[in-house]
Design an enzyme around this catalytic site. Structure first.
Site, mmCIF file in Angstrom:
data_model
loop_
_atom_site.group_PDB
_atom_site.id
_atom_site.type_symbol
_atom_site.label_atom_id
_atom_site.label_comp_id
_atom_site.label_asym_id
_atom_site.label_seq_id
_atom_site.Cartn_x
_atom_site.Cartn_y
_atom_site.Cartn_z
ATOM 1 N N ARG A 62 -0.246 5.610 3.296
ATOM 2 C CA ARG A 62 -0.316 6.568 4.274
ATOM 3 C C ARG A 62 1.082 6.798 5.025
ATOM 4 O O ARG A 62 1.978 5.879 4.902
ATOM 5 C CB ARG A 62 -1.173 5.920 5.277
ATOM 6 C CG ARG A 62 -2.602 5.877 4.822
ATOM 7 C CD ARG A 62 -3.514 5.432 5.791
ATOM 8 N NE ARG A 62 -3.355 4.983 7.001
ATOM 9 C CZ ARG A 62 -3.866 4.115 8.068
ATOM 10 N NH1 ARG A 62 -5.044 3.800 7.493
ATOM 11 N NH2 ARG A 62 -3.429 3.643 9.304
ATOM 12 N N ARG A 109 0.859 -1.162 0.180
ATOM 13 C CA ARG A 109 -0.035 0.027 -0.043
ATOM 14 C C ARG A 109 0.928 1.396 0.208
ATOM 15 O O ARG A 109 0.672 2.266 -0.735
ATOM 16 C CB ARG A 109 -0.930 0.075 1.244
ATOM 17 C CG ARG A 109 -2.179 1.124 1.213
ATOM 18 C CD ARG A 109 -2.960 0.915 2.466
ATOM 19 N NE ARG A 109 -2.646 1.266 3.720
ATOM 20 C CZ ARG A 109 -3.325 1.106 4.776
ATOM 21 N NH1 ARG A 109 -4.472 0.537 4.339
ATOM 22 N NH2 ARG A 109 -2.913 1.311 5.997
HETATM 23 P P1 AMP Z 1 -6.327 3.031 11.086
HETATM 24 O O1 AMP Z 1 -6.900 4.097 10.012
HETATM 25 O O2 AMP Z 1 -7.621 2.353 11.709
HETATM 26 O O3 AMP Z 1 -5.458 2.152 10.799
HETATM 27 O O4 AMP Z 1 -5.833 3.906 12.432
HETATM 28 C C1 AMP Z 1 -4.798 4.829 12.308
HETATM 29 C C2 AMP Z 1 -4.251 5.669 13.437
HETATM 30 O O5 AMP Z 1 -5.322 6.339 13.935
HETATM 31 C C3 AMP Z 1 -4.009 4.440 14.499
HETATM 32 O O6 AMP Z 1 -2.645 3.959 14.354
HETATM 33 C C4 AMP Z 1 -4.222 5.321 15.925
HETATM 34 O O7 AMP Z 1 -2.991 6.242 16.037
HETATM 35 C C5 AMP Z 1 -5.266 6.194 15.474
HETATM 36 N N1 AMP Z 1 -6.509 5.390 16.091
HETATM 37 C C6 AMP Z 1 -7.422 4.692 14.929
HETATM 38 N N2 AMP Z 1 -8.681 4.477 15.835
HETATM 39 C C7 AMP Z 1 -8.164 4.572 17.234
HETATM 40 C C8 AMP Z 1 -8.882 4.240 18.330
HETATM 41 N N3 AMP Z 1 -9.925 3.437 18.493
HETATM 42 N N4 AMP Z 1 -8.216 4.522 19.447
HETATM 43 C C9 AMP Z 1 -6.916 5.228 19.464
HETATM 44 N N5 AMP Z 1 -6.372 5.471 18.300
HETATM 45 C C10 AMP Z 1 -6.906 5.114 17.174
#
Ligand code: AMP
Length: 202
Positions: free
Chosen positions: A133, A127
């Site tokens: 990202r 990705r």
């Molecule tokens: P994701 O897009 O789901 O991979 O999330 C990317 C980043 O967002 C994670 O590595 C965390 O830094 C933050 N994040 C997303 N969801 C949560 C959550 N429920 N609690 C805390 N941090 C979160």
């Protein structure tokens, strides 16, 4: 329909979350996307969110709850939601359960997508190669997998004990993962809005 997707980075929860939301006509609430959007604003608090995300650390529970609660409340009033990446800690799971109780609703299922770390790492690096990202770099990926194992992993027994866990092997093509999710939901007695299996609990 009210579902949550519990999955390590790279397991495909975004793809499956969108498919489930389309199928059930409910909102796909991706916690990471919401927090990334919030992190764009130029206040010290928002820059703090961006810093947690860039490091692959979890954003503190209270910030996450403040961002997610109004979105979940609105979705609950419109037929339900697919929670993608929330809750990610036990205190978040407890807060989510309290919120649902306040709203007079219950969670139908927690879908756990699992795959070996090597598969997840390879997918995330692919990705990254396609303009992915900022947190899709090797050392941050490693850290995100560790954070998942240590902090989010305990939610698997938490939802198993509640009898609503559907565990699905995510090391398969996306259509096969979707089919296994549908089969798992049927196993919980959830039937589709159109009468097929895999929808709202009868
Ligand atoms: P994701 O897009 O789901 O991979 O999330 C990317 C980043 O967002 C994670 O590595 C965390 O830094 C933050 N994040 C997303 N969801 C949560 C959550 N429920 N609690 C805390 N941090 C979160």
């Amino acid at each position: 329909m009210r579902l949550l997707l519990l999955a390590p980075p790279g397991a495909g929860k975004g793809t499956q979350g969108e498919r489930l939301a389309t199928r059930y006509g409910v909102r796909h609430i991706a916690a990471g996307d919401l927090l990334r959007a919030e992190a764009q604003a130029d206040t010290p608090a928002d820059r703090q969110i961006a810093a947690y995300q860039a490091r692959g650390d979890l954003v503190p529970d209270q910030i996450v709850l403040d961002a997610l609660t109004p979105v979940v409340v609105a979705a609950a009033a419109h037929g339900g939601y697919i929670l993608d990446g929330f809750p990610r800690t036990l205190p978040q799971a407890e807060a989510a359960a309290e919120l649902a109780a306040r709203l007079g609703v219950t969670l139908d299922a927690a879908i756990y997508l699992y795959a070996p770390d090597e598969v997840l790492t390879r997918r995330l690096l692919d990705r990254a190669g396609q303009g992915g990202r900022a947190d899709d770099v090797a050392d941050v990926i490693q850290h995100r997998l560790q954070v998942f194992a240590e902090t989010t992993g305990p939610l698997v027994p938490y939802y198993t004990q509640r009898g609503i866990l559907v565990a699905v092997d995510a090391d398969q093509p996306p259509d096969s993962v979707t089919a296994d999710i549908q089969a798992g939901l049927s196993g919980l007695g959830l039937t589709c809005p159109d009468g097929h299996e895999g929808g709202t609990r009868a």
